[in-house]
Design an enzyme around this catalytic site. Structure first.
Site, PDB file in Angstrom:
ATOM      1  N   SER A  53       8.500  57.881   6.813  1.00 26.63           N
ATOM      2  CA  SER A  53       7.071  57.547   6.854  1.00 26.63           C
ATOM      3  C   SER A  53       6.737  56.723   8.083  1.00 26.63           C
ATOM      4  O   SER A  53       7.551  55.959   8.568  1.00 26.63           O
ATOM      5  CB  SER A  53       6.658  56.764   5.612  1.00 26.63           C
TER       6      SER A  53
ATOM      7  N   LYS B 123       9.720  58.863  -1.402  1.00 29.98           N
ATOM      8  CA  LYS B 123       8.742  59.124  -0.329  1.00 29.98           C
ATOM      9  C   LYS B 123       7.482  59.754  -0.916  1.00 29.98           C
ATOM     10  O   LYS B 123       6.364  59.436  -0.503  1.00 29.98           O
ATOM     11  CB  LYS B 123       9.358  60.038   0.746  1.00 29.98           C
TER      12      LYS B 123
ATOM     13  N   HIS C 198       5.617  57.027  -2.539  1.00 32.63           N
ATOM     14  CA  HIS C 198       5.039  56.249  -1.432  1.00 32.63           C
ATOM     15  C   HIS C 198       3.713  56.875  -0.984  1.00 32.63           C
ATOM     16  O   HIS C 198       2.704  56.189  -0.828  1.00 32.63           O
ATOM     17  CB  HIS C 198       6.024  56.188  -0.257  1.00 32.63           C
ATOM     18  N   ASN C 199       3.740  58.178  -0.780  1.00 32.04           N
ATOM     19  CA  ASN C 199       2.510  58.851  -0.356  1.00 32.04           C
ATOM     20  C   ASN C 199       1.437  58.775  -1.430  1.00 32.04           C
ATOM     21  O   ASN C 199       0.257  58.625  -1.126  1.00 32.04           O
ATOM     22  CB  ASN C 199       2.793  60.313  -0.004  1.00 32.04           C
TER      23      ASN C 199
ATOM     24  N   GLU D 199      -0.071  55.527  -1.228  1.00 33.03           N
ATOM     25  CA  GLU D 199      -0.931  55.557  -0.022  1.00 33.03           C
ATOM     26  C   GLU D 199      -2.310  56.154  -0.384  1.00 33.03           C
ATOM     27  O   GLU D 199      -3.347  55.634   0.033  1.00 33.03           O
ATOM     28  CB  GLU D 199      -0.208  56.403   1.025  1.00 33.03           C
TER      29      GLU D 199
HETATM   30  P1  NBP Z   1       4.835  70.561  11.240  1.00 31.87           P
HETATM   31  O1  NBP Z   1       4.915  70.247   9.805  1.00 31.87           O
HETATM   32  O2  NBP Z   1       3.530  70.935  11.821  1.00 31.87           O
HETATM   33  O3  NBP Z   1       5.901  71.723  11.569  1.00 31.87           O
HETATM   34  C1  NBP Z   1       6.006  72.282  12.843  1.00 31.87           C
HETATM   35  C2  NBP Z   1       7.453  72.565  13.169  1.00 31.87           C
HETATM   36  O4  NBP Z   1       8.022  73.457  12.206  1.00 31.87           O
HETATM   37  C3  NBP Z   1       7.596  73.247  14.522  1.00 31.87           C
HETATM   38  O5  NBP Z   1       8.743  72.723  15.149  1.00 31.87           O
HETATM   39  C4  NBP Z   1       7.765  74.702  14.142  1.00 31.87           C
HETATM   40  O6  NBP Z   1       8.428  75.477  15.093  1.00 31.87           O
HETATM   41  C5  NBP Z   1       8.621  74.541  12.917  1.00 31.87           C
HETATM   42  N1  NBP Z   1       8.725  75.758  12.085  1.00 31.87           N
HETATM   43  C6  NBP Z   1       7.802  76.379  11.313  1.00 31.87           C
HETATM   44 BR1  NBP Z   1       6.065  75.837  11.154  1.00 31.87          BR
HETATM   45  N2  NBP Z   1       8.260  77.450  10.673  1.00 31.87           N
HETATM   46  C7  NBP Z   1       9.543  77.546  11.050  1.00 31.87           C
HETATM   47  C8  NBP Z   1      10.570  78.470  10.733  1.00 31.87           C
HETATM   48  N3  NBP Z   1      10.368  79.460   9.867  1.00 31.87           N
HETATM   49  N4  NBP Z   1      11.767  78.301  11.329  1.00 31.87           N
HETATM   50  C9  NBP Z   1      11.966  77.289  12.186  1.00 31.87           C
HETATM   51  N5  NBP Z   1      11.050  76.372  12.515  1.00 31.87           N
HETATM   52  C10 NBP Z   1       9.839  76.494  11.959  1.00 31.87           C
HETATM   53  O7  NBP Z   1       5.436  69.352  12.114  1.00 31.87           O
HETATM   54  P2  NBP Z   1       5.241  67.765  11.957  1.00 31.87           P
HETATM   55  O8  NBP Z   1       3.831  67.393  11.690  1.00 31.87           O
HETATM   56  O9  NBP Z   1       5.950  67.190  13.121  1.00 31.87           O
HETATM   57  O10 NBP Z   1       6.055  67.411  10.635  1.00 31.87           O
HETATM   58  C11 NBP Z   1       7.425  67.712  10.467  1.00 31.87           C
HETATM   59  C12 NBP Z   1       7.852  67.358   9.071  1.00 31.87           C
HETATM   60  O11 NBP Z   1       7.683  65.942   8.879  1.00 31.87           O
HETATM   61  C13 NBP Z   1       7.024  68.015   7.980  1.00 31.87           C
HETATM   62  O12 NBP Z   1       7.850  68.341   6.887  1.00 31.87           O
HETATM   63  C14 NBP Z   1       6.023  66.965   7.589  1.00 31.87           C
HETATM   64  O13 NBP Z   1       5.557  67.124   6.266  1.00 31.87           O
HETATM   65  C15 NBP Z   1       6.848  65.705   7.762  1.00 31.87           C
HETATM   66  N6  NBP Z   1       6.075  64.494   8.013  1.00 31.87           N
HETATM   67  C16 NBP Z   1       5.004  64.494   8.829  1.00 31.87           C
HETATM   68  C17 NBP Z   1       4.304  63.316   9.075  1.00 31.87           C
HETATM   69  C18 NBP Z   1       3.131  63.311   9.997  1.00 31.87           C
HETATM   70  O14 NBP Z   1       2.499  62.239  10.133  1.00 31.87           O
HETATM   71  N7  NBP Z   1       2.789  64.390  10.666  1.00 31.87           N
HETATM   72  C19 NBP Z   1       4.724  62.127   8.496  1.00 31.87           C
HETATM   73  C20 NBP Z   1       5.836  62.142   7.692  1.00 31.87           C
HETATM   74  C21 NBP Z   1       6.506  63.327   7.462  1.00 31.87           C
HETATM   75  P3  NBP Z   1       7.575  76.243  16.236  1.00 31.87           P
HETATM   76  O15 NBP Z   1       7.271  75.203  17.264  1.00 31.87           O
HETATM   77  O16 NBP Z   1       8.498  77.277  16.722  1.00 31.87           O
HETATM   78  O17 NBP Z   1       6.358  76.779  15.581  1.00 31.87           O
END
Ligand code: NBP
Length: 475
Positions: free
Chosen positions: A128, A182, A185-186, A189
């Site tokens: 987080s 987690k 936690h959300n 939130e």
């Molecule tokens: P996203 O959740 O938007 O995911 C994008 C990533 O997933 C890209 O690297 C994309 O690759 C990859 N991907 C997908 Br979509 N389908 C795929 C597949 N079939 N095979 C391989 N790669 C694949 O990214 P994020 O917002 O950075 O979040 C990442 C994780 O962290 C998520 O699980 C999210 O829930 C969690 N999270 C996010 C936050 C936040 O604030 N954003 C906070 C805490 C946790 P590509 O580039 O080739 O499309």
């Protein structure tokens, strides 16, 4: 040289956490499904530390020192399964796969089981802190085998946020425990944000304060017992002026709250565990109601009836709202920790609530002074029946309960929805009630379904012959 850690999935979260590892002196292997993201990261930030570029999963795995440690930061669900499958095929027994995405804890339990059969360690780690936390220090909630934490823990702890020198990262427990906490936690939130929203709504619609003044109220609250990241940024968002219209930004934002699912998961789990996590549930439902656009439009003309006038003493009412916010927040956290205790019991995780409060003090979205008090409460009494009964919280809530009632009563009298303030107060009143109307519920259940009831004066189960002579029989 090989990499101590690899990150696959280089969107916002993955690229920032990869940079965080590199800035902390680790060599980091990089991989993303589409190579463009890997190259963009290297072009912009390649000079921040030691990175190893890879195009295929095989190259990525080959770049890691053994036992290999690969952190997955991709979309939860099917994408995570696909990445786990290809990683597992390329890895060898003893290697560690870490899922840092927002996975559903039951998926984590399933994945851990399947990977353990192949001799691989799987660590479901809740992370987080959003974008900024991932780069500068998130809160990390790793589950999985205790053995894997021995080698992985120091790496995670070094990139996690620190509070008073303590890392915001600790081993939570086996398999899905990290993702479960987690998730809650959300959920908390969601509740925190809903409570803040209700306070804002009362200041806005009952007291008619302009946004700038409400921003000042939150900024002031942020110097006291409510000091927290969310209260701090509330002041900032409320003070923001829209460049295009010159109006407060919040007034030009569409009032439909989105959600990605972790709040809903928390409530589903609460229902399954039989834990009344009402604060979080009200928050999730409030977002759903806000997005029921057609219904809201159709209902806009419904009469409010006769509304009361606003309280005349503005400062007293602001203080009352502060007390209501604080007390409702205690309720939401008490419920969230109850749910964690119930999940921990159900799955045999042995989650330490005090350790959890400790790592939530920094890095994560719900970070707050408040978490120090929770940590102290569990240090004093690890068997606390409810956070509401910890002496500190009990005194604080009891001191504010009159204010809390005034706020809920005023909201009802002036027609302002306060689902979380209201239901939290009802929860408090239910919890402290000597007799609940559940006795009548039992009577009704016995009448129509012969579901039986227990008596206050003797052991056993009983049934009244409602359709007969209405005498009581032992069930
Ligand atoms: P996203 O959740 O938007 O995911 C994008 C990533 O997933 C890209 O690297 C994309 O690759 C990859 N991907 C997908 Br979509 N389908 C795929 C597949 N079939 N095979 C391989 N790669 C694949 O990214 P994020 O917002 O950075 O979040 C990442 C994780 O962290 C998520 O699980 C999210 O829930 C969690 N999270 C996010 C936050 C936040 O604030 N954003 C906070 C805490 C946790 P590509 O580039 O080739 O499309």
């Amino acid at each position: 040289p090989k990499a101590q850690i690899g990150v696959t999935g280089l969107a916002v979260m993955g690229s920032n956490i990869a940079r965080n590892f590199a800035r902390n002196g680790y060599t980091v292997a990089l991989h993303n499904r589409s190579v463009a993201k890997t190259d963009a990261l290297l072009a912009e930030h390649g000079d921040e530390g030691s990175f190893i570029r890879s195009e295929t999963i095989e190259e990525f795995v080959a770049a890691l020192e053994r036992p290999r440690r690969a952190l997955i930061m991709v979309q939860a669900g099917a994408a995570t399964d696909a990445v786990i499958d290809s990683l597992a095929d390329a890895m060898e027994p003893g290697d560690v796969i870490i899922d840092g995405g927002n996975a559903l804890y039951t998926d984590t339990i399933r994945r851990e089981k399947a990977l353990a059969e192949r001799g691989l360690h799987f660590v479901g780690a809740g992370i987080s802190g959003g974008e900024e936390g991932a780069l500068n220090g998130p809160a990390i909630m790793p589950g999985g085998p205790a053995e894997s934490y021995k080698s992985l823990g120091p790496l995670l702890e070094s990139v996690a946020a620190k509070v008073d020198g303590e890392p915001c990262c600790t081993h939570i427990g086996p398999d899905g425990s990290g993702h479960f906490v987690k998730m809650v936690h959300n959920g908390i939130e969601y509740a925190d944000m809903q409570l803040i929203g209700e306070a804002y709504d009362l200041l806005r619609r009952v007291l008619d304060l302009p946004n700038a003044e409400i921003a000042d109220v939150f900024a002031r609250w942020n110097t006291g017992a409510l000091e927290s990241y969310l209260v701090e940024i509330t002041a900032e968002v409320l003070a923001q002026v829209d460049a295009e219209t010159g109006k407060p930004l919040v007034d030009v934002i569409v009032d439909e709250a989105g959600q990605k699912g972790t709040g809903r998961w928390t409530v589903k789990s609460a229902l399954d565990l039989g834990i009344p996590t009402t604060g979080i549930a009200e928050a999730v439902f409030a977002r759903a109601l806000s997005s029921s656009t057609d219904q809201r439009k159709a209902a806009a003309g419904l009469s409010a009836g006769t509304l009361a006038a606003a309280p005349t003493d503005k400062d007293t009412f602001i203080d009352d709202i502060h007390a209501a916010l604080y007390a409702s927040k205690v309720v939401a956290y008490a419920q969230g920790f109850d749910q964690i205790a119930a999940g921990s019991k159900e799955y045999g995780w042995d989650v330490d609530p005090g350790a959890l409060a400790t790592i939530w003090r920094g890095g994560c979205i719900i970070r707050a002074q408040f978490l120090n008090r929770i940590r102290e409460a569990y240090a004093e009494n690890p068997q606390l029946p409810s956070l509401l009964l910890a002496p500190y919280f009990r005194e604080a809530v009891e001191a504010g309960v009159d204010s809390w009632r005034r706020v809920v009563a005023t909201a009802a009298a002036t027609g302002i929805p306060v689902p979380a303030f209201g239901s939290s107060l009802s929860y408090y009143d239910a919890l402290r009630s000597e007799r609940l109307p559940a006795a009548l519920t039992q009577g009704l259940r016995d009448y129509f379904g012969a579901h039986t009831y227990r008596r206050i004066d003797k052991e056993g189960s009983f049934h009244t012959l409602w359709g007969g002579d209405r005498s009581e029989v032992t069930a």
